[in-house]
Design a protein around this motif. Structure first.
Motif, PDB file in Angstrom:
ATOM      1  N   GLN A   1       0.838  -1.198   0.000  1.00 38.91           N
ATOM      2  CA  GLN A   1       0.000   0.000   0.000  1.00 38.91           C
ATOM      3  C   GLN A   1       0.873   1.249   0.000  1.00 38.91           C
ATOM      4  OE1 GLN A   1      -2.621  -0.417   3.414  1.00 38.91           O
ATOM      5  NE2 GLN A   1      -4.121  -1.525   2.180  1.00 38.91           N
ATOM      6  N   ALA A   2       0.298   2.335  -0.439  1.00 36.35           N
ATOM      7  CA  ALA A   2       1.005   3.612  -0.424  1.00 36.35           C
ATOM      8  C   ALA A   2       1.497   3.905   0.991  1.00 36.35           C
ATOM      9  CB  ALA A   2       0.101   4.726  -0.922  1.00 36.35           C
ATOM     10  N   GLY A   3       2.742   4.353   1.073  1.00 33.83           N
ATOM     11  CA  GLY A   3       3.349   4.644   2.359  1.00 33.83           C
ATOM     12  C   GLY A   3       4.180   3.510   2.923  1.00 33.83           C
ATOM     13  N   ASP A   4       4.025   2.317   2.375  1.00 33.24           N
ATOM     14  CA  ASP A   4       4.778   1.159   2.845  1.00 33.24           C
ATOM     15  C   ASP A   4       6.204   1.180   2.304  1.00 33.24           C
ATOM     16  OD1 ASP A   4       2.087  -1.347   2.820  1.00 33.24           O
ATOM     17  OD2 ASP A   4       2.625   0.249   4.238  1.00 33.24           O
ATOM     18  N   SER A   5       6.984   0.204   2.751  1.00 34.66           N
ATOM     19  CA  SER A   5       8.379   0.067   2.328  1.00 34.66           C
ATOM     20  C   SER A   5       8.628  -1.310   1.722  1.00 34.66           C
ATOM     21  CB  SER A   5       9.319   0.262   3.525  1.00 34.66           C
ATOM     22  OG  SER A   5       9.198   1.552   4.075  1.00 34.66           O
TER      23      SER A   5
ATOM     24  N   ARG B   1      13.526   9.177  -0.525  1.00 30.89           N
ATOM     25  CA  ARG B   1      12.674   8.019  -0.228  1.00 30.89           C
ATOM     26  C   ARG B   1      13.395   6.695  -0.485  1.00 30.89           C
ATOM     27  NH1 ARG B   1       8.249   7.053  -3.125  1.00 30.89           N
ATOM     28  NH2 ARG B   1       9.003   8.065  -5.029  1.00 30.89           N
TER      29      ARG B   1
ATOM     30  N   ASN C   1      11.207   3.484   0.600  1.00 32.15           N
ATOM     31  CA  ASN C   1      10.304   3.915   1.667  1.00 32.15           C
ATOM     32  C   ASN C   1       9.258   4.880   1.126  1.00 32.15           C
ATOM     33  OD1 ASN C   1      11.921   2.455   3.498  1.00 32.15           O
ATOM     34  ND2 ASN C   1      13.221   4.233   3.876  1.00 32.15           N
ATOM     35  N   SER C   2       8.203   5.048   1.874  1.00 30.45           N
ATOM     36  CA  SER C   2       7.138   5.979   1.499  1.00 30.45           C
ATOM     37  C   SER C   2       6.701   5.769   0.062  1.00 30.45           C
ATOM     38  CB  SER C   2       7.599   7.433   1.706  1.00 30.45           C
ATOM     39  OG  SER C   2       7.994   7.644   3.046  1.00 30.45           O
TER      40      SER C   2
ATOM     41  N   LYS D   1       4.773   5.221  -3.359  1.00 29.08           N
ATOM     42  CA  LYS D   1       3.632   5.896  -3.974  1.00 29.08           C
ATOM     43  C   LYS D   1       3.126   5.037  -5.135  1.00 29.08           C
ATOM     44  CE  LYS D   1       5.755  10.413  -3.065  1.00 29.08           C
ATOM     45  NZ  LYS D   1       6.208  11.699  -3.678  1.00 29.08           N
TER      46      LYS D   1
ATOM     47  N   SER E   1      -3.174   2.527  -3.939  1.00 25.95           N
ATOM     48  CA  SER E   1      -3.505   3.791  -3.251  1.00 25.95           C
ATOM     49  C   SER E   1      -4.518   3.577  -2.144  1.00 25.95           C
ATOM     50  CB  SER E   1      -4.033   4.795  -4.262  1.00 25.95           C
ATOM     51  OG  SER E   1      -5.172   4.266  -4.912  1.00 25.95           O
TER      52      SER E   1
END
Length: 125
Positions: free
Chosen positions: A12-16, A66, A83-84, A86, A125
């Protein structure tokens, strides 16, 4: 030189995610290593590169701050810590080796003469 990328997945968005690329061959430590990505319908895009000693790195603007590229010459492996994430980071990620130089961090795919098969990264997203 044979390259094998791994570590992709659906996140998901924000994951690493951390991608790895294992290389065969005794001269890995003398090559510039790079990561590229390709989204459907788009050209292959430079993401990051690292010189032989890890003293110099280069990133596409969209991932600066990122993503982090690193390498372990003892393990003949290059990494891409992402990271982070998108949705626009979605694509097939390829690792590549430029055997012609240990220092020049080219952003052009044709400068790299060895390529792995790629690993899919999908960011929802």
């Amino acid at each position: 030189v044979q390259l094998q990328a791994s570590g992709g997945g659906l996140v998901q968005a924000g994951d690493s995610l951390r991608l790895s690329c294992a290389a065969s061959g005794r001269t890995f430590s003398s090559y510039v290593m790079g990561w590229f990505r390709q989204a459907p319908g788009r050209e292959r895009e430079f993401v990051a590169a690292v010189n032989w000693s890890s003293s110099n790195t280069r990133y596409v603007d969209s991932v600066k701050g990122r993503f982090t590229i690193s390498r372990d010459n003892a393990k003949s492996t290059v990494y891409l810590q992402m990271n982070s994430l998108k949705p626009e980071d979605t694509g097939v990620y390829y690792c590549a080796a430029n055997s012609r130089t240990s220092v020049a961090l080219s952003t052009t795919p044709r400068a790299y003469d060895y390529w792995g098969r790629g690993t899919q990264v999908t960011v929802s997203s």
